[in-house]
Design a protein around this motif. Structure first.
Motif, PDB file in Angstrom:
ATOM      1  N   SER A  14       0.860  -1.185   0.000  1.00  0.00           N
ATOM      2  CA  SER A  14       0.000   0.000   0.000  1.00  0.00           C
ATOM      3  C   SER A  14       0.890   1.227   0.000  1.00  0.00           C
ATOM      4  O   SER A  14       2.042   1.189   0.437  1.00  0.00           O
ATOM      5  CB  SER A  14      -0.921   0.016   1.226  1.00  0.00           C
ATOM      6  N   ASP A  15       0.344   2.333  -0.506  1.00  0.00           N
ATOM      7  CA  ASP A  15       1.106   3.577  -0.573  1.00  0.00           C
ATOM      8  C   ASP A  15       1.216   4.217   0.814  1.00  0.00           C
ATOM      9  O   ASP A  15       0.252   4.232   1.584  1.00  0.00           O
ATOM     10  CB  ASP A  15       0.439   4.566  -1.529  1.00  0.00           C
ATOM     11  N   PHE A  16       2.388   4.750   1.080  1.00  0.00           N
ATOM     12  CA  PHE A  16       2.642   5.455   2.342  1.00  0.00           C
ATOM     13  C   PHE A  16       3.153   6.847   1.994  1.00  0.00           C
ATOM     14  O   PHE A  16       4.109   6.990   1.232  1.00  0.00           O
ATOM     15  CB  PHE A  16       3.676   4.695   3.173  1.00  0.00           C
ATOM     16  N   VAL A  17       2.516   7.853   2.552  1.00  0.00           N
ATOM     17  CA  VAL A  17       2.895   9.236   2.308  1.00  0.00           C
ATOM     18  C   VAL A  17       3.772   9.727   3.454  1.00  0.00           C
ATOM     19  O   VAL A  17       3.363   9.682   4.623  1.00  0.00           O
ATOM     20  CB  VAL A  17       1.662  10.141   2.173  1.00  0.00           C
ATOM     21  N   LEU A  18       4.971  10.179   3.134  1.00  0.00           N
ATOM     22  CA  LEU A  18       5.917  10.599   4.169  1.00  0.00           C
ATOM     23  C   LEU A  18       5.571  11.980   4.704  1.00  0.00           C
ATOM     24  O   LEU A  18       5.013  12.826   4.010  1.00  0.00           O
ATOM     25  CB  LEU A  18       7.343  10.611   3.630  1.00  0.00           C
ATOM     26  N   SER A  19       5.951  12.193   5.960  1.00  0.00           N
ATOM     27  CA  SER A  19       5.813  13.490   6.610  1.00  0.00           C
ATOM     28  C   SER A  19       6.886  14.443   6.084  1.00  0.00           C
ATOM     29  O   SER A  19       7.848  14.019   5.440  1.00  0.00           O
ATOM     30  CB  SER A  19       5.981  13.335   8.120  1.00  0.00           C
ATOM     31  N   PRO A  20       6.759  15.742   6.362  1.00  0.00           N
ATOM     32  CA  PRO A  20       7.838  16.681   6.022  1.00  0.00           C
ATOM     33  C   PRO A  20       9.127  16.325   6.750  1.00  0.00           C
ATOM     34  O   PRO A  20       9.146  15.498   7.678  1.00  0.00           O
ATOM     35  CB  PRO A  20       7.279  18.028   6.491  1.00  0.00           C
ATOM     36  N   ALA A  21      10.204  16.969   6.363  1.00  0.00           N
ATOM     37  CA  ALA A  21      11.515  16.717   6.966  1.00  0.00           C
ATOM     38  C   ALA A  21      11.488  16.974   8.468  1.00  0.00           C
ATOM     39  O   ALA A  21      10.706  17.795   8.975  1.00  0.00           O
ATOM     40  CB  ALA A  21      12.570  17.593   6.303  1.00  0.00           C
ATOM     41  N   SER A  22      12.345  16.288   9.189  1.00  0.00           N
ATOM     42  CA  SER A  22      12.427  16.416  10.645  1.00  0.00           C
ATOM     43  C   SER A  22      12.615  17.875  11.053  1.00  0.00           C
ATOM     44  O   SER A  22      13.459  18.581  10.496  1.00  0.00           O
ATOM     45  CB  SER A  22      13.601  15.593  11.174  1.00  0.00           C
ATOM     46  N   PRO A  23      11.855  18.324  12.061  1.00  0.00           N
ATOM     47  CA  PRO A  23      11.997  19.708  12.512  1.00  0.00           C
ATOM     48  C   PRO A  23      13.075  19.900  13.566  1.00  0.00           C
ATOM     49  O   PRO A  23      13.319  21.026  14.001  1.00  0.00           O
ATOM     50  CB  PRO A  23      10.617  20.001  13.119  1.00  0.00           C
ATOM     51  N   TYR A  24      13.729  18.809  13.976  1.00  0.00           N
ATOM     52  CA  TYR A  24      14.611  18.881  15.128  1.00  0.00           C
ATOM     53  C   TYR A  24      16.017  19.311  14.732  1.00  0.00           C
ATOM     54  O   TYR A  24      16.581  18.787  13.764  1.00  0.00           O
ATOM     55  CB  TYR A  24      14.651  17.533  15.856  1.00  0.00           C
ATOM     56  N   PRO A  25      16.618  20.258  15.457  1.00  0.00           N
ATOM     57  CA  PRO A  25      17.973  20.719  15.136  1.00  0.00           C
ATOM     58  C   PRO A  25      18.986  19.578  15.219  1.00  0.00           C
ATOM     59  O   PRO A  25      18.834  18.628  15.992  1.00  0.00           O
ATOM     60  CB  PRO A  25      18.251  21.782  16.206  1.00  0.00           C
ATOM     61  N   THR A  26      20.041  19.701  14.425  1.00  0.00           N
ATOM     62  CA  THR A  26      21.107  18.695  14.434  1.00  0.00           C
ATOM     63  C   THR A  26      22.310  19.145  15.258  1.00  0.00           C
ATOM     64  O   THR A  26      23.326  18.442  15.304  1.00  0.00           O
ATOM     65  CB  THR A  26      21.555  18.369  13.005  1.00  0.00           C
ATOM     66  N   ARG A  27      22.210  20.316  15.889  1.00  0.00           N
ATOM     67  CA  ARG A  27      23.211  20.774  16.858  1.00  0.00           C
ATOM     68  C   ARG A  27      22.469  21.180  18.115  1.00  0.00           C
ATOM     69  O   ARG A  27      21.378  21.751  18.046  1.00  0.00           O
ATOM     70  CB  ARG A  27      24.020  21.966  16.339  1.00  0.00           C
ATOM     71  N   HIS A  28      23.056  20.880  19.280  1.00  0.00           N
ATOM     72  CA  HIS A  28      22.308  21.084  20.508  1.00  0.00           C
ATOM     73  C   HIS A  28      23.256  21.088  21.693  1.00  0.00           C
ATOM     74  O   HIS A  28      24.276  20.390  21.696  1.00  0.00           O
ATOM     75  CB  HIS A  28      21.282  19.946  20.665  1.00  0.00           C
ATOM     76  N   GLU A  29      22.901  21.824  22.732  1.00  0.00           N
ATOM     77  CA  GLU A  29      23.648  21.776  23.987  1.00  0.00           C
ATOM     78  C   GLU A  29      23.287  20.498  24.740  1.00  0.00           C
ATOM     79  O   GLU A  29      22.254  19.872  24.485  1.00  0.00           O
ATOM     80  CB  GLU A  29      23.325  23.001  24.847  1.00  0.00           C
ATOM     81  N   ALA A  30      24.118  20.123  25.688  1.00  0.00           N
ATOM     82  CA  ALA A  30      23.867  18.921  26.484  1.00  0.00           C
ATOM     83  C   ALA A  30      22.580  19.076  27.292  1.00  0.00           C
ATOM     84  O   ALA A  30      22.224  20.184  27.698  1.00  0.00           O
ATOM     85  CB  ALA A  30      25.037  18.651  27.422  1.00  0.00           C
TER      86      ALA A  30
END
Length: 387
Positions: A14-30
């Motif tokens: 069956s067809d699966f429609v993907l969500s938009p790109a991840s909104p989460y930053p790829t750099r982050h403080e601890a």
């Protein structure tokens, strides 16, 4: 809008429609309120996998680049643990090189931190070994980690599980090792769901007497123990033990089924984290810990709970093959150019499992580039006769 035809668990497409790109930053403080270790995978080198089930080969550049990714998100790394396929494709000769390379990389990376697994996997389990053999093997690996400036995670030992006759043997071996380490150690209680060869660890197959043995060890050596990671996939058992730990010794959850609730905690305390699932979900987890630090528990669970649904599928029985899903998601997100694992381990899971992981990863908003993820998933489907 990106769409892909995926097989369901009954084999229908069956067809699966993907969500938009991840909104989460790829750099982050601890994370502000929790100590969080991500157990990291290794990237195989497919151009040197002549006999992959016998002679593992590692792509060191890609492997270390992934560690920089995790450090950039504020995570500590639990190095050379079972997520890196220790005992399931990665032998001690490669693990020792991984430890040395990662510690060197950490010294050159501002803010980087890691602890390294020391075990006994250089011993040939086809032979019988005494407790003295087990101690000597542990000491060899501890010395290697410390020689390169690392801290110790004392991994569970298949050889010790075979050699020990009772709880006192565990207390003797671990007590001897802990007393001689340069810095505090993290203990590691890996349940038999992760490794059937560890059934009966700490001298009992029952939780309560095994826990009492570990607590005796911790109380007797509390000044040299940072914490204990338990991977039993049972939240109630973890909470029971967490409440009995002496002051100054922390609980690191290794429960890949229940980490969201265990790290959120209750009125009596919380667990820190040392988990393989943080390898593929690192950006989302970092964002969730921000919400936790802001006392936004609803926001924390809104981000992290969808990753728990993914994790429960990824770690489904036989649990020890969860590494396949970890590497699969790293490939989909572009951290490696292929879906091969040391030891050829990617064949341990099938296309229906990988298709379900794809859906759940999308629902958890983990794909940084949905088009790339879909393109690579289509390649895997084609290899499985679904073109």
């Amino acid at each position: 809008m990106v769409t892909i035809a995926l097989p369901a668990l009954d084999g229908t497409l069956s067809d699966f429609v993907l969500s938009p790109a991840s909104p989460y930053p790829t750099r982050h403080e601890a994370p502000a309120q929790r100590t969080v270790y991500a157990a990291a995978h290794v990237v195989a080198d497919p151009l040197r996998l002549i006999t992959p089930w016998e002679r593992p080969a590692v792509d060191w550049d890609a492997t270390l680049a992934f560690r920089r990714h995790l450090w950039g998100l504020g995570f500590k790394i639990a190095e050379a643990m079972d997520t890196s396929q220790r005992g399931m494709g990665l032998d001690w000769s490669n693990a020792s090189e991984l430890i040395a390379r990662s510690l060197s990389e950490a010294r050159a990376t501002p803010g980087a931190d890691l602890a390294c697994g020391a075990g006994t996997d250089q011993l040939d389990l086809r032979a019988e070994h005494s407790l003295e053999d087990v101690i000597a093997a542990y000491e060899e690996q501890i010395a290697h980690v410390e020689r390169h400036g690392g801290r110790i995670i004392l991994m569970a030992s298949r050889a010790l599980c075979r050699a020990a006759r009772n709880a006192d043997d565990y207390l003797r071996v671990y007590g001897h090792l802990i007393r001689q380490t340069k810095e505090k150690v993290i203990l590691h209680w890996l349940g038999e769901a992760f490794d059937p060869a560890l059934a009966g660890y700490w001298g009992s197959r029952d939780f309560t007497p095994a826990m009492e043995t570990v607590l005796t060890l911790i109380r007797d050596n509390a000044a040299k123990i940072d914490g204990i990671k338990i991977s039993l996939l049972d939240a109630e058992k973890e909470v029971v033990m967490r409440r009995l730990l002496p002051a100054g010794v922390v609980m690191y959850t290794g429960d890949d089924f229940n980490y969201a609730e265990l790290m959120a905690g209750d009125a009596q305390g919380f667990s820190h984290g040392l988990l393989g699932i943080f390898d593929p979900i690192a950006p989302a987890a970092a964002a969730a810990f921000d919400r936790l630090a802001a006392d936004d528990l609803a926001g924390y669970h809104a981000i992290l709970d969808p990753t728990v649904a993914l994790s429960r599928r990824l770690f489904e029985a036989p649990t020890q093959h969860y590494k396949c899903g970890v590497v699969f998601l790293a490939w989909l997100n572009g951290f490696q150019s292929h879906f091969r694992m040391v030891g050829g381990a990617e064949s341990a899971r099938g296309i229906l499992h990988y298709a379900e992981l794809f859906r759940l990863a999308d629902r958890a908003h983990l794909f940084t580039d949905p088009e790339r993820a879909a393109s690579r998933m289509k390649q895997l489907c084609a290899l499985n006769g679904l073109a």
